[in-house]
Design a protein around this motif. Structure first.
Motif, PDB file in Angstrom:
ATOM      1  N   LEU A 271      -2.981   0.731  -4.123  1.00  0.00           N
ATOM      2  CA  LEU A 271      -2.581  -0.652  -3.848  1.00  0.00           C
ATOM      3  C   LEU A 271      -1.784  -1.186  -5.028  1.00  0.00           C
ATOM      4  CD1 LEU A 271      -2.792  -3.294  -2.151  1.00  0.00           C
ATOM      5  CD2 LEU A 271      -4.823  -3.834  -3.501  1.00  0.00           C
ATOM      6  N   CYS A 272      -0.599  -1.665  -4.741  1.00  0.00           N
ATOM      7  CA  CYS A 272       0.235  -2.273  -5.774  1.00  0.00           C
ATOM      8  C   CYS A 272       0.248  -3.777  -5.551  1.00  0.00           C
ATOM      9  CB  CYS A 272       1.657  -1.726  -5.707  1.00  0.00           C
ATOM     10  SG  CYS A 272       2.725  -2.329  -7.025  1.00  0.00           S
TER      11      CYS A 272
ATOM     12  N   ALA B 289       4.990   1.646  -2.838  1.00  0.00           N
ATOM     13  CA  ALA B 289       4.010   0.559  -2.806  1.00  0.00           C
ATOM     14  C   ALA B 289       4.548  -0.670  -3.526  1.00  0.00           C
ATOM     15  CB  ALA B 289       2.693   1.020  -3.436  1.00  0.00           C
TER      16      ALA B 289
ATOM     17  N   VAL C 288       0.852  -1.189   0.000  1.00  0.00           N
ATOM     18  CA  VAL C 288       0.000   0.000   0.000  1.00  0.00           C
ATOM     19  C   VAL C 288       0.886   1.237   0.000  1.00  0.00           C
ATOM     20  CG1 VAL C 288      -1.774   1.269   1.273  1.00  0.00           C
ATOM     21  CG2 VAL C 288      -1.801  -1.225   1.250  1.00  0.00           C
ATOM     22  N   ALA C 289       0.509   2.221  -0.813  1.00  0.00           N
ATOM     23  CA  ALA C 289       1.253   3.470  -0.874  1.00  0.00           C
ATOM     24  C   ALA C 289       0.992   4.272   0.399  1.00  0.00           C
ATOM     25  CB  ALA C 289       0.820   4.275  -2.098  1.00  0.00           C
TER      26      ALA C 289
END
Length: 151
Positions: free
Chosen positions: A135-136, A76, A61-62
């Motif tokens: 979200l990555c 992220a 998460v960033a």
């Protein structure tokens, strides 16, 4: 819990040892190292003629405060790759689980569980990356072969 984990690891290692060095005709097939109580295969044995590909999806998460969208993406993605490596290590080496319960007057007061994994992961590749709404997700894979495990 430690006894169950140690027993499972012992069964897996002994089955891997027996499977990796067997020279019979069935050695080219992937067999089960441990069967659960329902009879389903839980962990396959890696044979000398086979390659086992493990695929995981790591998530990161960033942070909410970043200097730029590029920094948010980079942070992220780095977190997602680290999560992917952790998942690979858990699948290959297993997870050490330690638990403790506190009971007072026959009632559970506190319960804690601690997990850890220790491994060196080499040769994992990121095959796909998606970034959406902070979200990555990275899809990672590693190919395990007989030659990479034994010297």
């Amino acid at each position: 819990m430690r006894i169950a984990a140690a027993l499972a690891m012992t069964l897996t290692v002994s089955a891997l040892h027996a499977g990796l060095f067997s020279s019979d005709e069935s050695a080219s097939q992937v067999k089960c190292a441990y069967s659960g109580t329902d009879g389903h295969c839980v962990e396959p044995i890696l044979k000398s003629q086979n390659e086992l590909v493990i695929t995981v999806v790591g998530q990161g998460v960033a942070p909410s405060v970043t200097a730029s969208p590029a920094q948010a993406y980079a942070l992220a993605k780095r977190a997602a790759v680290a999560d992917g490596y952790r998942q690979i290590a858990e699948k290959v080496r297993g997870v050490h689980v330690e638990g403790q319960d506190s009971i007072k007057n026959m009632m559970l007061v506190q319960s804690s569980t601690r997990t850890s994994v220790e491994a060196l992961v080499k040769g994992a590749n990121v095959t796909n990356t998606t970034f959406k709404e902070g979200l990555c997700e990275v899809e990672m894979e590693i190919a395990l072969s007989y030659s990479r495990i034994l010297p």
